[in-house]
Design a protein around this motif. Structure first.
Motif, PDB file in Angstrom:
ATOM      1  N   LEU A  18     -75.496  10.551  21.897  1.00 20.65           N
ATOM      2  CA  LEU A  18     -76.019   9.911  20.686  1.00 20.65           C
ATOM      3  C   LEU A  18     -77.050   8.817  20.925  1.00 20.65           C
ATOM      4  O   LEU A  18     -77.626   8.309  19.974  1.00 20.65           O
ATOM      5  N   GLY A  19     -77.256   8.427  22.170  1.00 19.32           N
ATOM      6  CA  GLY A  19     -78.243   7.396  22.450  1.00 19.32           C
ATOM      7  C   GLY A  19     -77.617   6.028  22.637  1.00 19.32           C
ATOM      8  O   GLY A  19     -76.496   5.888  23.108  1.00 19.32           O
ATOM      9  N   GLU A  20     -78.333   5.019  22.202  1.00 20.56           N
ATOM     10  CA  GLU A  20     -77.943   3.624  22.421  1.00 20.56           C
ATOM     11  C   GLU A  20     -76.908   3.165  21.388  1.00 20.56           C
ATOM     12  O   GLU A  20     -77.094   3.365  20.177  1.00 20.56           O
ATOM     13  N   LEU A  21     -75.841   2.548  21.884  1.00 17.20           N
ATOM     14  CA  LEU A  21     -74.857   1.928  21.000  1.00 17.20           C
ATOM     15  C   LEU A  21     -75.465   0.632  20.486  1.00 17.20           C
ATOM     16  O   LEU A  21     -75.770  -0.268  21.273  1.00 17.20           O
ATOM     17  N   ALA A  44     -83.815   6.967  19.671  1.00 16.11           N
ATOM     18  CA  ALA A  44     -85.189   6.625  19.303  1.00 16.11           C
ATOM     19  C   ALA A  44     -86.054   7.853  19.015  1.00 16.11           C
ATOM     20  O   ALA A  44     -86.850   7.848  18.080  1.00 16.11           O
ATOM     21  N   ASP A  45     -85.927   8.876  19.828  1.00 21.80           N
ATOM     22  CA  ASP A  45     -86.685  10.082  19.590  1.00 21.80           C
ATOM     23  C   ASP A  45     -85.700  11.208  19.296  1.00 21.80           C
ATOM     24  O   ASP A  45     -84.950  11.606  20.190  1.00 21.80           O
ATOM     25  N   PRO A  46     -85.539  11.596  18.076  1.00 22.59           N
ATOM     26  CA  PRO A  46     -86.449  11.599  16.941  1.00 22.59           C
ATOM     27  C   PRO A  46     -86.182  10.537  15.869  1.00 22.59           C
ATOM     28  O   PRO A  46     -86.600  10.701  14.731  1.00 22.59           O
ATOM     29  N   CYS A  71     -71.652  11.029  11.191  1.00 17.94           N
ATOM     30  CA  CYS A  71     -72.734  11.381  10.275  1.00 17.94           C
ATOM     31  C   CYS A  71     -74.037  10.941  10.920  1.00 17.94           C
ATOM     32  O   CYS A  71     -74.164   9.787  11.345  1.00 17.94           O
ATOM     33  N   THR A  72     -74.997  11.859  10.999  1.00 19.32           N
ATOM     34  CA  THR A  72     -76.297  11.580  11.593  1.00 19.32           C
ATOM     35  C   THR A  72     -77.365  11.669  10.508  1.00 19.32           C
ATOM     36  O   THR A  72     -77.494  12.703   9.845  1.00 19.32           O
ATOM     37  N   LEU A  73     -78.106  10.574  10.331  1.00 21.71           N
ATOM     38  CA  LEU A  73     -79.180  10.516   9.347  1.00 21.71           C
ATOM     39  C   LEU A  73     -80.388   9.819   9.967  1.00 21.71           C
ATOM     40  O   LEU A  73     -80.321   9.316  11.095  1.00 21.71           O
ATOM     41  N   ARG A  74     -81.480   9.765   9.207  1.00 25.68           N
ATOM     42  CA  ARG A  74     -82.656   9.007   9.655  1.00 25.68           C
ATOM     43  C   ARG A  74     -82.250   7.561   9.907  1.00 25.68           C
ATOM     44  O   ARG A  74     -81.336   7.038   9.260  1.00 25.68           O
ATOM     45  N   GLY A  75     -82.960   6.924  10.811  1.00 25.32           N
ATOM     46  CA  GLY A  75     -82.642   5.543  11.163  1.00 25.32           C
ATOM     47  C   GLY A  75     -82.635   4.589   9.982  1.00 25.32           C
ATOM     48  O   GLY A  75     -81.801   3.682   9.912  1.00 25.32           O
ATOM     49  N   ASP A  76     -83.528   4.786   9.019  1.00 27.83           N
ATOM     50  CA  ASP A  76     -83.579   3.883   7.866  1.00 27.83           C
ATOM     51  C   ASP A  76     -82.471   4.174   6.847  1.00 27.83           C
ATOM     52  O   ASP A  76     -82.335   3.459   5.858  1.00 27.83           O
ATOM     53  N   THR A 178     -85.340  22.736   6.836  1.00 29.18           N
ATOM     54  CA  THR A 178     -84.816  21.647   6.010  1.00 29.18           C
ATOM     55  C   THR A 178     -84.498  20.414   6.851  1.00 29.18           C
ATOM     56  O   THR A 178     -83.773  20.512   7.840  1.00 29.18           O
ATOM     57  N   PRO A 179     -85.018  19.251   6.461  1.00 28.35           N
ATOM     58  CA  PRO A 179     -84.693  18.009   7.168  1.00 28.35           C
ATOM     59  C   PRO A 179     -83.310  17.489   6.750  1.00 28.35           C
ATOM     60  O   PRO A 179     -83.189  16.539   5.968  1.00 28.35           O
ATOM     61  N   VAL A 180     -82.259  18.112   7.279  1.00 26.85           N
ATOM     62  CA  VAL A 180     -80.897  17.802   6.848  1.00 26.85           C
ATOM     63  C   VAL A 180     -80.466  16.376   7.213  1.00 26.85           C
ATOM     64  O   VAL A 180     -79.430  15.915   6.744  1.00 26.85           O
ATOM     65  N   TRP A 181     -81.233  15.681   8.004  1.00 28.27           N
ATOM     66  CA  TRP A 181     -80.937  14.295   8.396  1.00 28.27           C
ATOM     67  C   TRP A 181     -81.473  13.299   7.364  1.00 28.27           C
ATOM     68  O   TRP A 181     -81.376  12.107   7.559  1.00 28.27           O
ATOM     69  N   ASP A 182     -81.979  13.799   6.226  1.00 29.72           N
ATOM     70  CA  ASP A 182     -82.585  12.957   5.193  1.00 29.72           C
ATOM     71  C   ASP A 182     -81.855  13.192   3.874  1.00 29.72           C
ATOM     72  O   ASP A 182     -81.935  14.284   3.308  1.00 29.72           O
ATOM     73  N   VAL A 183     -81.158  12.170   3.354  1.00 30.31           N
ATOM     74  CA  VAL A 183     -80.408  12.345   2.103  1.00 30.31           C
ATOM     75  C   VAL A 183     -81.327  12.460   0.884  1.00 30.31           C
ATOM     76  O   VAL A 183     -80.859  12.824  -0.196  1.00 30.31           O
ATOM     77  N   THR A 184     -82.620  12.186   1.036  1.00 35.89           N
ATOM     78  CA  THR A 184     -83.544  12.302  -0.088  1.00 35.89           C
ATOM     79  C   THR A 184     -84.208  13.676  -0.153  1.00 35.89           C
ATOM     80  O   THR A 184     -85.037  13.922  -1.015  1.00 35.89           O
TER      81      THR A 184
END
Length: 189
Positions: A18-21, A44-46, A71-76, A178-184
Protein backbone atom coordinates in the motif's frame (compact mmCIF):
# COMPACT_ATOMS: atom_id res chain seq x y z
CA UNK A 1 -2.40 -12.48 14.59
CA UNK A 2 -2.76 -11.24 18.13
CA UNK A 3 0.93 -11.45 19.07
CA UNK A 4 3.40 -8.62 18.43
CA UNK A 5 5.32 -10.56 15.77
CA UNK A 6 2.14 -11.30 13.83
CA UNK A 7 1.04 -7.66 14.10
CA UNK A 8 4.43 -6.51 12.80
CA UNK A 9 4.07 -8.96 9.87
CA UNK A 10 0.63 -7.47 9.18
CA UNK A 11 2.00 -3.92 9.04
CA UNK A 12 4.96 -5.05 6.90
CA UNK A 13 2.52 -6.74 4.52
CA UNK A 14 0.47 -3.54 4.25
CA UNK A 15 3.53 -1.34 3.66
CA UNK A 16 4.80 -3.69 0.97
CA UNK A 17 1.55 -3.33 -0.98
CA UNK A 18 0.00 0.00 0.00
CA UNK A 19 2.95 2.38 0.16
CA UNK A 20 3.82 4.79 2.94
CA UNK A 21 2.04 4.63 6.29
CA UNK A 22 0.97 8.25 6.83
CA UNK A 23 -1.40 8.10 9.78
CA UNK A 24 -2.68 5.68 12.42
CA UNK A 25 -5.72 5.96 14.64
CA UNK A 26 -5.32 3.32 17.37
CA UNK A 27 -8.37 1.75 18.94
CA UNK A 28 -9.96 4.32 21.26
CA UNK A 29 -7.83 7.21 19.94
CA UNK A 30 -10.91 9.27 19.08
CA UNK A 31 -12.51 8.67 22.48
CA UNK A 32 -14.71 5.92 21.07
CA UNK A 33 -14.24 2.29 22.03
CA UNK A 34 -14.80 1.04 18.51
CA UNK A 35 -12.95 -2.29 18.75
CA UNK A 36 -10.45 -1.65 15.95
CA UNK A 37 -7.79 0.78 14.83
CA UNK A 38 -7.30 2.37 11.42
CA UNK A 39 -4.20 2.91 9.28
CA UNK A 40 -3.89 5.22 6.31
CA UNK A 41 -1.39 4.48 3.56
CA UNK A 42 -0.47 6.61 0.57
CA UNK A 43 0.94 5.36 -2.72
CA UNK A 44 2.34 8.41 -4.54
CA UNK A 45 2.14 6.85 -7.97
CA UNK A 46 -0.76 6.71 -8.95
CA UNK A 47 -1.91 8.86 -5.99
CA UNK A 48 -4.02 6.32 -4.06
CA UNK A 49 -4.88 6.45 -0.39
CA UNK A 50 -5.91 3.24 1.36
CA UNK A 51 -7.52 3.15 4.79
CA UNK A 52 -7.56 -0.26 6.47
CA UNK A 53 -8.78 -1.61 9.78
CA UNK A 54 -6.54 -3.20 12.38
CA UNK A 55 -8.28 -5.41 14.93
CA UNK A 56 -11.44 -6.72 13.24
CA UNK A 57 -9.69 -10.08 12.81
CA UNK A 58 -10.13 -10.71 16.54
CA UNK A 59 -13.82 -9.75 16.59
CA UNK A 60 -16.61 -12.37 16.53
CA UNK A 61 -17.56 -11.70 12.89
CA UNK A 62 -18.88 -14.61 10.80
CA UNK A 63 -16.55 -15.03 7.81
CA UNK A 64 -14.54 -17.67 6.00
CA UNK A 65 -11.42 -16.40 7.79
CA UNK A 66 -10.50 -13.57 10.16
CA UNK A 67 -10.80 -10.34 8.20
CA UNK A 68 -9.88 -6.69 7.93
CA UNK A 69 -11.57 -4.06 5.73
CA UNK A 70 -9.86 -1.66 3.33
CA UNK A 71 -10.92 1.11 0.95
CA UNK A 72 -8.70 2.63 -1.74
CA UNK A 73 -9.61 6.02 -3.22
CA UNK A 74 -7.89 9.05 -4.72
CA UNK A 75 -5.60 10.82 -2.29
CA UNK A 76 -7.91 13.83 -1.99
CA UNK A 77 -10.76 11.49 -0.98
CA UNK A 78 -8.91 9.99 1.99
CA UNK A 79 -11.50 11.24 4.48
CA UNK A 80 -14.20 9.39 2.53
CA UNK A 81 -12.20 6.15 2.61
CA UNK A 82 -11.80 6.54 6.38
CA UNK A 83 -15.52 7.19 6.81
CA UNK A 84 -16.55 4.19 4.69
CA UNK A 85 -14.17 1.73 6.36
CA UNK A 86 -14.99 2.94 9.88
CA UNK A 87 -18.74 2.93 9.28
CA UNK A 88 -18.80 -0.54 7.73
CA UNK A 89 -16.58 -1.98 10.48
CA UNK A 90 -18.86 -0.56 13.18
CA UNK A 91 -21.91 -1.99 11.41
CA UNK A 92 -20.30 -5.43 11.18
CA UNK A 93 -19.47 -5.36 14.90
CA UNK A 94 -23.08 -4.42 15.73
CA UNK A 95 -24.36 -7.31 13.56
CA UNK A 96 -21.84 -10.11 14.14
CA UNK A 97 -24.24 -12.82 12.94
CA UNK A 98 -24.20 -11.46 9.38
CA UNK A 99 -21.95 -13.64 7.21
CA UNK A 100 -19.28 -11.54 5.47
CA UNK A 101 -17.55 -12.72 2.31
CA UNK A 102 -16.30 -11.44 -1.03
CA UNK A 103 -19.24 -10.35 -3.15
CA UNK A 104 -21.40 -8.88 -0.37
CA UNK A 105 -23.20 -5.64 -1.16
CA UNK A 106 -24.30 -3.10 1.42
CA UNK A 107 -26.84 -0.62 0.05
CA UNK A 108 -27.62 2.76 1.56
CA UNK A 109 -30.85 4.68 0.93
CA UNK A 110 -28.90 7.70 -0.33
CA UNK A 111 -25.39 8.43 -1.60
CA UNK A 112 -22.61 8.17 0.98
CA UNK A 113 -21.23 11.48 -0.22
CA UNK A 114 -23.52 14.32 -1.26
CA UNK A 115 -23.36 15.06 -4.97
CA UNK A 116 -22.23 11.55 -5.94
CA UNK A 117 -24.11 8.52 -7.17
CA UNK A 118 -22.27 6.07 -4.92
CA UNK A 119 -24.75 4.63 -2.44
CA UNK A 120 -23.59 1.04 -2.04
CA UNK A 121 -20.42 -0.81 -1.09
CA UNK A 122 -19.18 -3.99 -2.70
CA UNK A 123 -16.82 -6.19 -0.67
CA UNK A 124 -14.26 -7.70 -3.02
CA UNK A 125 -10.63 -8.58 -3.51
CA UNK A 126 -8.65 -5.44 -4.30
CA UNK A 127 -8.77 -4.29 -7.91
CA UNK A 128 -5.54 -2.36 -7.35
CA UNK A 129 -3.24 -4.52 -5.26
CA UNK A 130 -2.61 -8.07 -6.42
CA UNK A 131 0.15 -10.59 -5.81
CA UNK A 132 -0.94 -11.82 -2.41
CA UNK A 133 -2.42 -8.64 -0.93
CA UNK A 134 -5.90 -10.02 -0.15
CA UNK A 135 -4.93 -13.23 1.63
CA UNK A 136 -2.27 -13.71 4.31
CA UNK A 137 -1.24 -17.29 4.97
CA UNK A 138 -0.10 -18.72 8.29
CA UNK A 139 3.53 -19.74 8.58
CA UNK A 140 2.26 -23.27 9.25
CA UNK A 141 -0.04 -23.17 6.21
CA UNK A 142 -3.70 -22.25 5.87
CA UNK A 143 -5.39 -18.89 5.79
CA UNK A 144 -4.59 -16.46 8.61
CA UNK A 145 -6.37 -13.35 7.33
CA UNK A 146 -8.40 -12.06 4.42
CA UNK A 147 -8.57 -8.42 3.44
CA UNK A 148 -11.90 -7.34 1.98
CA UNK A 149 -11.76 -4.15 -0.06
CA UNK A 150 -14.82 -1.90 0.01
CA UNK A 151 -15.61 -0.51 -3.43
CA UNK A 152 -18.13 2.35 -3.60
CA UNK A 153 -20.73 1.58 -6.29
CA UNK A 154 -24.00 3.07 -7.52
CA UNK A 155 -27.46 1.65 -6.88
CA UNK A 156 -27.58 0.50 -10.51
CA UNK A 157 -24.23 -1.25 -10.16
CA UNK A 158 -25.45 -2.91 -6.95
CA UNK A 159 -28.52 -4.17 -8.81
CA UNK A 160 -26.26 -5.48 -11.57
CA UNK A 161 -24.28 -7.47 -8.99
CA UNK A 162 -27.58 -8.84 -7.65
CA UNK A 163 -28.77 -9.84 -11.14
CA UNK A 164 -25.44 -11.29 -12.29
CA UNK A 165 -22.45 -11.18 -9.93
CA UNK A 166 -19.48 -9.02 -9.04
CA UNK A 167 -17.38 -10.42 -11.92
CA UNK A 168 -19.95 -9.11 -14.41
CA UNK A 169 -19.63 -5.66 -12.84
CA UNK A 170 -15.82 -5.84 -12.95
CA UNK A 171 -16.04 -6.66 -16.67
CA UNK A 172 -18.07 -3.47 -17.19
CA UNK A 173 -15.49 -1.50 -15.22
CA UNK A 174 -12.68 -2.84 -17.45
CA UNK A 175 -14.70 -2.29 -20.62
CA UNK A 176 -15.44 1.35 -19.74
CA UNK A 177 -12.01 2.03 -18.16
CA UNK A 178 -13.92 3.17 -15.06
CA UNK A 179 -11.93 5.13 -12.45
CA UNK A 180 -13.31 3.07 -9.54
CA UNK A 181 -10.95 4.88 -7.12
CA UNK A 182 -13.04 8.08 -7.55
CA UNK A 183 -16.37 8.39 -5.68
CA UNK A 184 -17.43 11.20 -8.04
CA UNK A 185 -17.33 8.92 -11.10
CA UNK A 186 -20.35 8.14 -13.24
CA UNK A 187 -22.11 4.81 -12.90
CA UNK A 188 -21.47 2.21 -15.61
CA UNK A 189 -25.05 0.91 -15.37
Amino acid sequence: MTDTGAHDRYLDHLKRHLGELVETWPEGSDGEDRGFGLHEFHLADPGFTTVITDGLRTAPIKALAPLELACTLRGDQRHIARYLVGSMARMMLRNPDTFVQYGFVFENSEPFVEGTGMQALLGAPSMFFRNGFDLIEKDSGGLELQIITLLPISAGEAAHVGNADEDALFELFWEHKTPVWDVTRASVV
